[in-house]
Every structure is written in structure tokens, then in C-alpha cells.
Write a protein that holds these residues in place. Structure first.
Motif, PDB file in Angstrom:
ATOM      1  N   ARG A  26       0.949  -1.934   0.436  1.00  0.00           N
ATOM      2  CA  ARG A  26      -0.526  -0.425   0.092  1.00  0.00           C
ATOM      3  C   ARG A  26       0.961   1.635   0.395  1.00  0.00           C
ATOM      4  NH1 ARG A  26      -4.883   1.445   4.857  1.00  0.00           N
ATOM      5  NH2 ARG A  26      -5.886   2.200   3.124  1.00  0.00           N
ATOM      6  N   LEU A  54       0.830   4.746   0.509  1.00  0.00           N
ATOM      7  CA  LEU A  54       0.105   6.213   2.049  1.00  0.00           C
ATOM      8  C   LEU A  54       0.515   7.407   1.772  1.00  0.00           C
ATOM      9  CD1 LEU A  54      -0.940   4.388   4.504  1.00  0.00           C
ATOM     10  CD2 LEU A  54      -2.308   5.936   2.612  1.00  0.00           C
ATOM     11  N   TYR A 100      -0.684  10.851   3.334  1.00  0.00           N
ATOM     12  CA  TYR A 100      -1.129  12.154   4.137  1.00  0.00           C
ATOM     13  C   TYR A 100      -0.951  13.277   3.738  1.00  0.00           C
ATOM     14  CZ  TYR A 100      -1.143   7.163   7.346  1.00  0.00           C
ATOM     15  OH  TYR A 100      -1.700   6.175   7.447  1.00  0.00           O
ATOM     16  N   HIS A 117      -6.624   1.738  14.190  1.00  0.00           N
ATOM     17  CA  HIS A 117      -7.435   0.519  14.581  1.00  0.00           C
ATOM     18  C   HIS A 117      -6.318  -1.221  14.228  1.00  0.00           C
ATOM     19  CE1 HIS A 117      -4.647   1.982  11.057  1.00  0.00           C
ATOM     20  NE2 HIS A 117      -4.518   0.663  11.036  1.00  0.00           N
ATOM     21  N   ASP A 147      -4.463  -4.461  12.506  1.00  0.00           N
ATOM     22  CA  ASP A 147      -4.049  -4.858  11.205  1.00  0.00           C
ATOM     23  C   ASP A 147      -4.816  -6.326  11.158  1.00  0.00           C
ATOM     24  OD1 ASP A 147      -3.156  -2.240  10.827  1.00  0.00           O
ATOM     25  OD2 ASP A 147      -0.872  -3.207   9.994  1.00  0.00           O
ATOM     26  N   LEU A 199       6.571  -1.710   7.104  1.00  0.00           N
ATOM     27  CA  LEU A 199       6.228  -0.431   7.210  1.00  0.00           C
ATOM     28  C   LEU A 199       7.398   0.397   6.969  1.00  0.00           C
ATOM     29  CD1 LEU A 199       3.730   1.698   7.487  1.00  0.00           C
ATOM     30  CD2 LEU A 199       5.040   2.408   9.297  1.00  0.00           C
ATOM     31  N   LEU A 248       3.054   7.871  13.195  1.00  0.00           N
ATOM     32  CA  LEU A 248       2.184   7.118  13.284  1.00  0.00           C
ATOM     33  C   LEU A 248       2.475   6.914  15.520  1.00  0.00           C
ATOM     34  CD1 LEU A 248       1.611   3.829  13.252  1.00  0.00           C
ATOM     35  CD2 LEU A 248       3.615   3.204  12.529  1.00  0.00           C
ATOM     36  N   HIS A 259      -3.415   0.910  16.599  1.00  0.00           N
ATOM     37  CA  HIS A 259      -2.745   2.325  15.938  1.00  0.00           C
ATOM     38  C   HIS A 259      -3.259   3.102  14.969  1.00  0.00           C
ATOM     39  CE1 HIS A 259      -2.511  -1.007  13.312  1.00  0.00           C
ATOM     40  NE2 HIS A 259      -2.143  -0.425  12.453  1.00  0.00           N
ATOM     41  N   VAL A 298      -2.807   6.943  13.002  1.00  0.00           N
ATOM     42  CA  VAL A 298      -1.530   8.108  12.512  1.00  0.00           C
ATOM     43  C   VAL A 298      -2.270   9.802  12.629  1.00  0.00           C
ATOM     44  CG1 VAL A 298      -0.404   8.626  10.760  1.00  0.00           C
ATOM     45  CG2 VAL A 298      -0.898   6.822  11.394  1.00  0.00           C
ATOM     46  N   ARG A 301       3.113  13.762   4.634  1.00  0.00           N
ATOM     47  CA  ARG A 301       3.598  12.314   4.886  1.00  0.00           C
ATOM     48  C   ARG A 301       3.049  11.370   4.155  1.00  0.00           C
ATOM     49  NH1 ARG A 301       2.244   7.520   7.981  1.00  0.00           N
ATOM     50  NH2 ARG A 301       4.013   7.228   9.336  1.00  0.00           N
ATOM     51  N   SER A 308       4.540   6.904   3.669  1.00  0.00           N
ATOM     52  CA  SER A 308       3.638   5.344   4.308  1.00  0.00           C
ATOM     53  C   SER A 308       4.455   4.386   3.325  1.00  0.00           C
ATOM     54  CB  SER A 308       3.777   5.726   5.602  1.00  0.00           C
ATOM     55  OG  SER A 308       2.442   5.244   5.105  1.00  0.00           O
ATOM     56  N   PRO A 355       3.306   0.643   3.772  1.00  0.00           N
ATOM     57  CA  PRO A 355       2.647  -0.391   4.215  1.00  0.00           C
ATOM     58  C   PRO A 355       2.910  -1.999   3.393  1.00  0.00           C
ATOM     59  CG  PRO A 355       1.229   0.906   4.540  1.00  0.00           C
ATOM     60  CD  PRO A 355       2.242   1.333   3.632  1.00  0.00           C
ATOM     61  N   PHE A 361       1.223  -5.653   3.383  1.00  0.00           N
ATOM     62  CA  PHE A 361       0.826  -6.645   4.539  1.00  0.00           C
ATOM     63  C   PHE A 361       1.878  -7.962   3.527  1.00  0.00           C
ATOM     64  CE2 PHE A 361      -1.310  -2.789   4.038  1.00  0.00           C
ATOM     65  CZ  PHE A 361      -1.641  -2.076   5.387  1.00  0.00           C
TER      66      PHE A 361
HETATM   67  O1  LIG Z   1       1.027   5.102   7.769  1.00  0.00           O
HETATM   68  C1  LIG Z   1       1.529   4.324   8.828  1.00  0.00           C
HETATM   69  O2  LIG Z   1       1.990   4.710   9.443  1.00  0.00           O
HETATM   70  C2  LIG Z   1       0.522   3.208   9.225  1.00  0.00           C
HETATM   71  C3  LIG Z   1      -0.604   3.220   8.068  1.00  0.00           C
HETATM   72  C4  LIG Z   1      -1.500   1.499   8.522  1.00  0.00           C
HETATM   73  O3  LIG Z   1      -1.274   1.678   9.802  1.00  0.00           O
HETATM   74  C5  LIG Z   1      -1.991   1.084   8.227  1.00  0.00           C
HETATM   75  O4  LIG Z   1      -2.076   1.174   6.367  1.00  0.00           O
HETATM   76  O5  LIG Z   1      -2.721  -0.165   8.618  1.00  0.00           O
END
Ligand SMILES: O=C(O)CCC(=O)C(=O)O
Ligand SMILES: [Fe+2]
Length: 337
Positions: A178, A180, A182, A199, A201, A208, A216, A256, A258, A268, A270, A272, A274
Motif C-alpha cells: 500500500r 499512503l 497523508y 485500528h 491490522d 512498514l 504513527l 494504532h 496516524v 507524510r 508511508s 505498509p 501486508f
Molecule cells: O501510515 C502508517 O504509518 C500506518 C498505516 C497503517 O496502519 C495501515 O495502513 O494499516
């Protein structure tokens, strides 16, 4: 009770004593934070850097190109989601983030694609707008899948199991990368505005990479939010909801969230990754964690069944069509029972 995130350095893996220390540290981390920094992992810094550059280029594409790759057009949960499409915490506003999911390109003839299993199928690549993107994602996914397998072997040892215990569950795995982004929180944002709502995971492992801005946070059992600060060269690894099922809740999948507190007003980014078992893998308490009497806390389920249930909780209308479509297909429904 934990107040910071431990560091596990895979560089010490080459000696028997070093490996024992890693496994012990891993066991500890999973019983407390459920999060750790993974250093010494061998993934080249330049590769991670390049991923962030591709991600920035992707999100800089015109909105109409990104929307043409929207997640709702995918049968396999691949593609773009716009700001506000996901609300991870129902008590907050919709998440202030945009994202793009991609994964292994399973061909249409793959049995899991034929059966309509969610997470299996093709991707939606921005080939015309971003030549080279597809190949770069494929390379990163392969490297991260291998690293995930390595961590799963260590996790098996931490659970007092043979290191290859989980390996059969990871043929044709459910993995997803993913991207991401922000945006800075807008002027006038209040306490209900959040980058990613609290949430847990859904899968087994999340690996990540985060940029240097931070934001985070992971919740400890006291309810305090503990920052997961950026650590140069390290991945943040956390365990997801399948791991408490394997360990009768001894290992923790912690909430966790963000918040992009970035004072410079910059976005920002990131990444992740999975890393989860194959769709039809049975997830059940492993022998070393079975209670002395009575059944384990969680009933058996398949990995796919578990993931679908989780997705349904956090997406509103946007994904109704695609997820219900999967569920409605005879084969997929059969696999879920
Ligand atoms: O962006 C992050 O640091 C965490 C993202 C996250 O928790 C997720 O995509 O499940
Ligand atoms: Fe997460």
C-alpha cells in the motif's frame, strides 16, 4: 506495560547465540507492543528510497487518472482510494489519507482467481502515465515477500515451533503493498480529524517504511498512545489479528493510528506491506499455545474468511459492490464457510 518500541536487529542472525537473542526479543515484543523496529534486514536503502519517489510520483498524477484506477473497479482489492474513502475509526471523521494498493499479479487462470478469492487477481497499473512503475512495485513486492517469510520463520521459533512451520501457508500468499499519502491536517481541524483512525491490522505481519515525519502511534494497555518514531534504515513491523488467533491471545495485535502533526505543513508518506497467508490457510491455535483445558479463545477460520470480515467493518459504500460481488460468487462463498 510498554512505553517505547523495541529494536530487533537481524544483523546478529548469523550466529546461533545471536539468533536465540533475536527470537527471545521477538517473543517479548509480540507479547507487549506487538510492534518493533526491524534493523539489519538487508533491504537496500536505495530500493526503499526509490519506492518513496515512485509513491510521490503516483500521488502527483491528475485526480482523473487516479480515479480511473479506483479500488471500486477492482475484483481483487487493488487500486486507488481517495481521501475520505476509508474510516478506520467509526468515532472519528473519515481518514485524511489517499492510498494505492497493488500486489502479486496473479493470472486469470490461477485457481484462486478463478474461484474469485478477494485479494487475488490483476492490478490496476498506471502504465501509460507512469512507465516503470509496475516493474518497480513488482521488485519491491518480491523483496518484501522474502523478508516477510524470513520474519515468519523467526516468529515460528519464537512460538517454539520449527522455523518452517508456517511455510506451507505462504505458497501463493495474500500480500499487498500500500502506498499512503497523508495531506497536512487542514486549518481548523479538530480532535475528530485523523490521518488513519485507530485500528488493528487484519493479517499476520505488516512491514512498514515511513518517511522522516513520524505520526504513527500505538496504544498500550493503559490506553496511552506511544509514538513509533522514524528510525533511519529500519522497517516498523507489527503483528496483525491473525497472530492472536495462532497464540491464544498471548501475542498482541495492538491498535494504532496516524496523525500527521507535521509542522512544516508537508504531506507524510508511508509504505505498509501486508504479508499474510494464502486465502484458504486454516488459522488455528498452534500446539505450543493451546490452553491446558478447554478450547482456545478463537475458533478456526480461513485466512480469507477473516480478512473479508475485517474489510467489511471499515469501508462504507465505496467498496460495497466489489466486496459483496466477491461474496456472492458461489465459489468464494463456499470457501468462507
Ligand atoms: O501510515 C502508517 O504509518 C500506518 C498505516 C497503517 O496502519 C495501515 O495502513 O494499516
Ligand atoms: Fe495499520
Amino acid at each position: 506495560m510498554f512505553h517505547q518500541i523495541p529494536v530487533i536487529d537481524l544483523g546478529a542472525d548469523s550466529s546461533a547465540a545471536g539468533r536465540r537473542r533475536i527470537v527471545e526479543a521477538l517473543d517479548n515484543a509480540c507479547r507487549t507492543a506487538g510492534f518493533f523496529h526491524l534493523a539489519g534486514h538487508g533491504v537496500p536503502a536505495a530500493l526503499i528510497e526509490r519506492q518513496f519517489e515512485w509513491s510521490a510520483r503516483f500521488f502527483a498524477l491528475p485526480p482523473e487518472i487516479k480515479m480511473s484506477l479506483h479500488l471500486s473497479r477492482s475484483r481483487s482489492h487493488r487500486g486507488y482510494e481517495a481521501i475520505g474513502d476509508q474510516r478506520l475509526d467509526a468515532s472519528m471523521r473519515a481518514d485524511l489519507k489517499e492510498s494505492y494498493y497493488c500486489g502479486i499479479d496473479y493470472p486469470d487462470t490461477h485457481p484462486f482467481v478463478v474461484r474469485g478469492y478477494t485479494g487475488y487477481g490483476g492490478n490496476q497499473w498506471p502504465d501509460a502515465a507512469l512507465p516503470g512503475f509496475r516493474a518497480a512495485m513488482g521488485e519491491y513486492i518480491a523483496v518484501m515477500t522474502a523478508l516477510g517469510n524470513r520474519v515468519m520463520a523467526l516468529l515460528a521459533e519464537a512460538m517454539r515451533l520449527p522455523s518452517q512451520y508456517f511455510a506451507p501457508l505462504y505458497a501463493d500468499p495474500m500480500v499487498a503493498l500500500r502506498l499512503l499519502r497523508y495531506p497536512p491536517h487542514p486549518a481548523g481541524a479538530d480532535a475528530r480529524d485523523i490521518g488513519a483512525g485507530a485500528h488493528t491490522d487484519y493479517g499476520a505481519l505488516t512491514l512498514l517504511a515511513q518517511d522522516e515525519h513520524g505520526g504513527l502511534e500505538v496504544q498500550n494497555p493503559d490506553g496511552h498512545w506511544i509514538p513509533v518514531p522514524p528510525r533511519a534504515g529500519a522497517f516498523v513491523v507489527n503483528i496483525g489479528d491473525m497472530v492472536p488467533r495462532w497464540t491464544n491471545n498471548a501475542y498482541r495485535s495492538n491498535p494504532h493510528r496516524v496523525i500527521n502533526r507535521n509542522p512544516g505543513g508537508r504531506p507524510r508518506y508511508s509504505l505498509p506491506f501486508f504479508h499474510g497467508p494464502r486465502y484458504d490457510a486454516r488459522i488455528r491455535c498452534v500446539p505450543s499455545f493451546l490452553p491446558l483445558s478447554g478450547p482456545p479463545a478463537w475458533p478456526d477460520c480461513t485466512a480469507g474468511e477473516h480478512l473479508l470480515a475485517q474489510y467489511r467493518k471499515t469501508y462504507g459504500k465505496t467498496l460495497e459492490g466489489s466486496l459483496d460481488g466477491r461474496k456472492g460468487s458461489g465459489e468464494a462463498a463456499g470457501a468462507l464457510s
